[in-house]
Design a protein around this motif. Structure first.
Motif, short mmCIF file in Angstrom:
data_model
loop_
_atom_site.label_atom_id
_atom_site.label_comp_id
_atom_site.label_asym_id
_atom_site.label_seq_id
_atom_site.Cartn_x
_atom_site.Cartn_y
_atom_site.Cartn_z
N ALA A 1 -4.34 6.63 -2.45
CA ALA A 1 -3.87 5.29 -2.10
C ALA A 1 -3.73 4.44 -3.36
CB ALA A 1 -4.84 4.62 -1.14
N LEU B 1 -4.89 3.96 6.19
CA LEU B 1 -5.58 5.11 5.57
C LEU B 1 -6.26 5.96 6.64
CD1 LEU B 1 -7.28 3.69 2.36
CD2 LEU B 1 -5.45 5.37 2.50
N LEU C 1 0.84 -1.19 0.00
CA LEU C 1 0.00 0.00 0.00
C LEU C 1 0.88 1.24 0.00
CD1 LEU C 1 -2.90 1.05 0.12
CD2 LEU C 1 -2.74 0.96 2.61
N ILE D 1 0.73 5.44 0.01
CA ILE D 1 -0.17 6.54 0.33
C ILE D 1 0.56 7.86 0.13
CG2 ILE D 1 -1.61 7.61 2.09
CD1 ILE D 1 -1.77 4.86 3.45
#
Length: 107
Positions: free
Chosen positions: A22, A34, A5, A7
């Motif tokens: 994201a 998140l 992931l 971000i």
């Protein structure tokens, strides 16, 4: 598909807007990352409009439901934000859906 992931946060304090972008795979576990980033962005200024852009991410159905719930209640989960500060969240829809089975091409 990259399961990691990533971000990125863009903040415009002059217009009271923040965008959390994201990419990667959002699961019921990684959605907490998140939320933490959203909480930090929300603390920068009261009344900040927060946009979660998940349009380039693979999002599990349950994680998507969790994001939409936070958007509807205008609060992050209590385990992330015990003070339950107001948080205006808009969730941009994801364009891709996770595949249930790998696709095999004929040779």
């Amino acid at each position: 598909m990259n399961s990691k992931l990533n971000i990125v946060v863009r903040v415009d304090l002059d217009h009271s807007k923040a965008q959390v972008i994201a990419k990667g795979h959002i699961t019921i576990h990684s959605v907490n990352a998140l939320y933490v980033v959203a909480k930090r962005a929300n603390c920068l200024r009261g009344g900040l409009d927060l946009e979660l852009d998940i349009s380039s991410a693979w999002v599990d159905e349950e994680a998507l439901e969790m994001l939409h719930a936070a958007s509807k209640t205008r609060q992050l989960p209590a385990r992330i934000d015990p003070d339950q500060a107001p948080c205006t969240i808009s969730v941009l829809p994801n364009r891709r859906h996770p595949r249930t089975a790998p696709v095999r091409l004929a040779a």
